[in-house]
Write an enzyme that holds these catalytic residues in place. Structure first.
Site, mmCIF file in Angstrom:
data_model
loop_
_atom_site.group_PDB
_atom_site.id
_atom_site.type_symbol
_atom_site.label_atom_id
_atom_site.label_comp_id
_atom_site.label_asym_id
_atom_site.label_seq_id
_atom_site.Cartn_x
_atom_site.Cartn_y
_atom_site.Cartn_z
ATOM 1 N N TYR A 1 31.224 -68.018 -31.455
ATOM 2 C CA TYR A 1 31.363 -66.474 -32.156
ATOM 3 C C TYR A 1 31.382 -65.539 -31.170
ATOM 4 O O TYR A 1 31.369 -64.178 -31.460
ATOM 5 C CB TYR A 1 30.236 -66.434 -33.010
ATOM 6 C CG TYR A 1 30.134 -67.519 -34.306
ATOM 7 C CD1 TYR A 1 31.101 -67.490 -35.031
ATOM 8 C CD2 TYR A 1 29.209 -68.570 -34.264
ATOM 9 C CE1 TYR A 1 31.230 -68.364 -36.235
ATOM 10 C CE2 TYR A 1 29.192 -69.638 -35.279
ATOM 11 C CZ TYR A 1 30.369 -69.337 -36.275
ATOM 12 O OH TYR A 1 30.031 -70.320 -37.440
ATOM 13 N N PRO B 1 24.786 -64.753 -44.022
ATOM 14 C CA PRO B 1 23.930 -65.506 -43.435
ATOM 15 C C PRO B 1 24.188 -65.849 -41.708
ATOM 16 O O PRO B 1 25.150 -66.335 -41.579
ATOM 17 C CB PRO B 1 23.564 -66.743 -44.113
ATOM 18 C CG PRO B 1 24.648 -66.935 -45.134
ATOM 19 C CD PRO B 1 25.224 -65.761 -45.101
ATOM 20 N N ASN B 2 22.947 -65.709 -41.127
ATOM 21 C CA ASN B 2 23.230 -66.024 -39.695
ATOM 22 C C ASN B 2 23.901 -64.888 -38.833
ATOM 23 O O ASN B 2 23.969 -65.155 -37.527
ATOM 24 C CB ASN B 2 23.559 -67.400 -39.277
ATOM 25 C CG ASN B 2 22.809 -68.421 -40.157
ATOM 26 O OD1 ASN B 2 21.549 -68.239 -40.012
ATOM 27 N ND2 ASN B 2 23.190 -69.336 -41.044
ATOM 28 N N ARG C 1 23.841 -66.849 -31.321
ATOM 29 C CA ARG C 1 24.164 -67.841 -31.763
ATOM 30 C C ARG C 1 25.520 -68.604 -31.638
ATOM 31 O O ARG C 1 26.534 -67.918 -31.680
ATOM 32 C CB ARG C 1 24.147 -67.672 -33.384
ATOM 33 C CG ARG C 1 24.710 -68.600 -34.405
ATOM 34 C CD ARG C 1 25.179 -67.807 -35.715
ATOM 35 N NE ARG C 1 25.550 -68.842 -36.632
ATOM 36 C CZ ARG C 1 26.500 -68.542 -37.447
ATOM 37 N NH1 ARG C 1 26.887 -67.379 -37.711
ATOM 38 N NH2 ARG C 1 26.855 -69.357 -38.287
ATOM 39 N N ARG D 1 38.048 -76.021 -37.621
ATOM 40 C CA ARG D 1 36.747 -76.713 -37.595
ATOM 41 C C ARG D 1 36.613 -77.691 -38.514
ATOM 42 O O ARG D 1 37.300 -78.105 -39.183
ATOM 43 C CB ARG D 1 35.747 -75.438 -37.606
ATOM 44 C CG ARG D 1 36.029 -74.441 -36.467
ATOM 45 C CD ARG D 1 34.888 -73.209 -36.607
ATOM 46 N NE ARG D 1 33.594 -73.564 -36.315
ATOM 47 C CZ ARG D 1 32.575 -73.063 -36.656
ATOM 48 N NH1 ARG D 1 32.615 -71.647 -37.443
ATOM 49 N NH2 ARG D 1 31.294 -73.295 -36.529
ATOM 50 N N ASP E 1 32.199 -64.985 -58.229
ATOM 51 C CA ASP E 1 32.198 -64.234 -59.549
ATOM 52 C C ASP E 1 31.964 -62.886 -59.252
ATOM 53 O O ASP E 1 32.579 -62.124 -60.103
ATOM 54 C CB ASP E 1 31.053 -64.966 -60.289
ATOM 55 C CG ASP E 1 31.451 -66.291 -60.905
ATOM 56 O OD1 ASP E 1 32.736 -66.746 -60.852
ATOM 57 O OD2 ASP E 1 30.398 -67.130 -61.406
ATOM 58 N N ASN F 1 32.507 -60.890 -44.445
ATOM 59 C CA ASN F 1 32.111 -62.211 -43.932
ATOM 60 C C ASN F 1 31.183 -62.917 -44.541
ATOM 61 O O ASN F 1 30.123 -62.728 -44.091
ATOM 62 C CB ASN F 1 31.975 -62.000 -42.227
ATOM 63 C CG ASN F 1 31.965 -63.225 -41.650
ATOM 64 O OD1 ASN F 1 31.848 -64.084 -42.296
ATOM 65 N ND2 ASN F 1 31.867 -63.291 -40.103
ATOM 66 N N HIS G 1 31.624 -71.136 -48.176
ATOM 67 C CA HIS G 1 31.930 -72.550 -48.732
ATOM 68 C C HIS G 1 31.254 -73.136 -49.863
ATOM 69 O O HIS G 1 31.257 -74.073 -50.235
ATOM 70 C CB HIS G 1 31.831 -73.298 -47.423
ATOM 71 C CG HIS G 1 32.227 -72.624 -46.198
ATOM 72 N ND1 HIS G 1 33.563 -72.496 -45.873
ATOM 73 C CD2 HIS G 1 31.603 -72.349 -45.045
ATOM 74 C CE1 HIS G 1 33.885 -71.809 -44.863
ATOM 75 N NE2 HIS G 1 32.674 -71.788 -44.129
ATOM 76 N N ALA H 1 28.435 -68.990 -44.179
ATOM 77 C CA ALA H 1 28.292 -70.088 -44.972
ATOM 78 C C ALA H 1 28.463 -70.103 -46.246
ATOM 79 O O ALA H 1 29.086 -71.115 -46.929
ATOM 80 C CB ALA H 1 26.900 -70.940 -44.440
ATOM 81 N N GLU I 1 38.573 -60.894 -46.768
ATOM 82 C CA GLU I 1 37.737 -62.057 -45.966
ATOM 83 C C GLU I 1 37.651 -62.197 -44.689
ATOM 84 O O GLU I 1 39.102 -62.256 -44.325
ATOM 85 C CB GLU I 1 37.920 -63.158 -46.877
ATOM 86 C CG GLU I 1 37.073 -64.443 -46.475
ATOM 87 C CD GLU I 1 37.530 -65.731 -47.264
ATOM 88 O OE1 GLU I 1 38.266 -65.701 -47.890
ATOM 89 O OE2 GLU I 1 37.030 -66.903 -46.781
ATOM 90 N N HIS J 1 36.727 -63.966 -41.032
ATOM 91 C CA HIS J 1 35.764 -65.022 -40.333
ATOM 92 C C HIS J 1 36.143 -64.784 -38.810
ATOM 93 O O HIS J 1 37.356 -64.702 -38.398
ATOM 94 C CB HIS J 1 36.208 -66.345 -40.708
ATOM 95 C CG HIS J 1 35.796 -66.653 -42.110
ATOM 96 N ND1 HIS J 1 34.507 -66.932 -42.671
ATOM 97 C CD2 HIS J 1 36.639 -66.703 -43.210
ATOM 98 C CE1 HIS J 1 34.575 -67.104 -43.956
ATOM 99 N NE2 HIS J 1 35.855 -66.953 -44.480
ATOM 100 N N ILE J 2 35.020 -64.719 -38.202
ATOM 101 C CA ILE J 2 35.291 -64.626 -36.614
ATOM 102 C C ILE J 2 35.915 -65.824 -36.034
ATOM 103 O O ILE J 2 36.911 -65.535 -35.276
ATOM 104 C CB ILE J 2 33.820 -64.458 -35.941
ATOM 105 C CG1 ILE J 2 33.306 -63.222 -36.565
ATOM 106 C CG2 ILE J 2 33.943 -64.256 -34.294
ATOM 107 C CD1 ILE J 2 31.851 -62.819 -36.469
ATOM 108 N N SER J 3 35.616 -66.986 -36.495
ATOM 109 C CA SER J 3 36.142 -68.190 -35.957
ATOM 110 C C SER J 3 37.508 -68.515 -36.743
ATOM 111 O O SER J 3 37.339 -68.199 -38.105
ATOM 112 C CB SER J 3 35.391 -69.375 -35.946
ATOM 113 O OG SER J 3 34.820 -69.546 -37.322
HETATM 114 C C1 DQA Z 1 31.772 -67.621 -40.188
HETATM 115 C C2 DQA Z 1 32.411 -69.206 -40.604
HETATM 116 C C3 DQA Z 1 31.494 -69.809 -41.468
HETATM 117 O O1 DQA Z 1 31.943 -71.207 -41.622
HETATM 118 C C4 DQA Z 1 30.149 -69.972 -40.539
HETATM 119 O O2 DQA Z 1 29.203 -70.577 -41.600
HETATM 120 C C5 DQA Z 1 29.725 -68.686 -40.264
HETATM 121 C C6 DQA Z 1 30.471 -67.635 -39.618
HETATM 122 C C7 DQA Z 1 32.851 -66.898 -38.999
HETATM 123 O O3 DQA Z 1 32.562 -65.647 -39.160
HETATM 124 O O4 DQA Z 1 33.757 -67.773 -38.471
HETATM 125 O O5 DQA Z 1 28.514 -68.513 -40.519
HETATM 126 O O6 DQA Z 1 32.035 -67.101 -41.445
#
Ligand code: DQA
Length: 162
Positions: free
Chosen positions: A24, A11-12, A19, A108, A88, A75, A81, A78, A99, A101-103
């Site tokens: 990011y 998502p997002n 964003r 954080r 599963d 990726n 978490h 959210a 896995e 994550h950009i950040s």
């Molecule tokens: C993210 C980190 C997540 O905590 C966040 O909810 C995202 C992006 C990242 O790529 O850093 O949507 O997965």
């Protein structure tokens, strides 16, 4: 042997570039996809690059990947978490899972420090910006190359044994 890598985005991530660019960056998801496709061609991988804001859709794609993929790069946004269901689904896969994550989620808010996906991932990339996707793809290519060497060594052993 499959050389298809599913690159799944949660998502997002469709808003990447617009964003919170201070977190990011300015690249869009289309830029990330283009980089992944260029690199995949260089590495002789084929990729399925997808994004969804819906948990069930990501789960369905993981089920699809379970049948056909050499590896999954994910990726989960959210859902990282929160989603036991995505964990599963990944647990049901035999292929390696990376896995991304950009950040750097560990620098954080504390709610980002826990990842259900890390409980099943082979490796985790966090804080490398969008380059994390490329690092994951390069690693998958290396793993596949090693597997190919091992398979050909096993075949030679078999020939000797016969
Ligand atoms: C993210 C980190 C997540 O905590 C966040 O909810 C995202 C992006 C990242 O790529 O850093 O949507 O997965």
């Amino acid at each position: 042997m499959s050389r298809t890598v599913y690159v799944l985005n949660g998502p997002n991530l469709n808003l990447l570039g617009k964003r919170e660019p201070h977190i990011y960056g300015h690249e869009t998801l289309a830029d990330v996809e283009a980089q992944c496709r260029t690199l995949a061609t260089e590495l002789n991988l084929s990729i399925e690059f997808r994004q969804s804001n819906a948990e069930f859709q990501i789960i369905d794609w993981i089920h699809e990947a379970r049948e056909t993929a050499a590896a999954i790069v994910i990726n989960p946004g959210a859902f990282t978490h929160t989603s036991i269901a995505i964990m599963d689904a990944l647990n049901a896969c035999k292929c390696p899972i990376f896995e991304v994550h950009i950040s750097n989620v560990h620098r954080r808010e504390s709610f980002r420090h826990h990842s259900y996906v890390s409980l099943t991932a082979t490796g985790v990339m966090a804080g490398f910006g969008t380059h994390g996707y490329s690092l994951a793809l390069r690693h998958v290519a290396q793993l596949l190359a090693k597997e190919a060497v091992n398979a050909s060594a096993t075949n030679k052993d078999r020939r000797v044994a016969v």
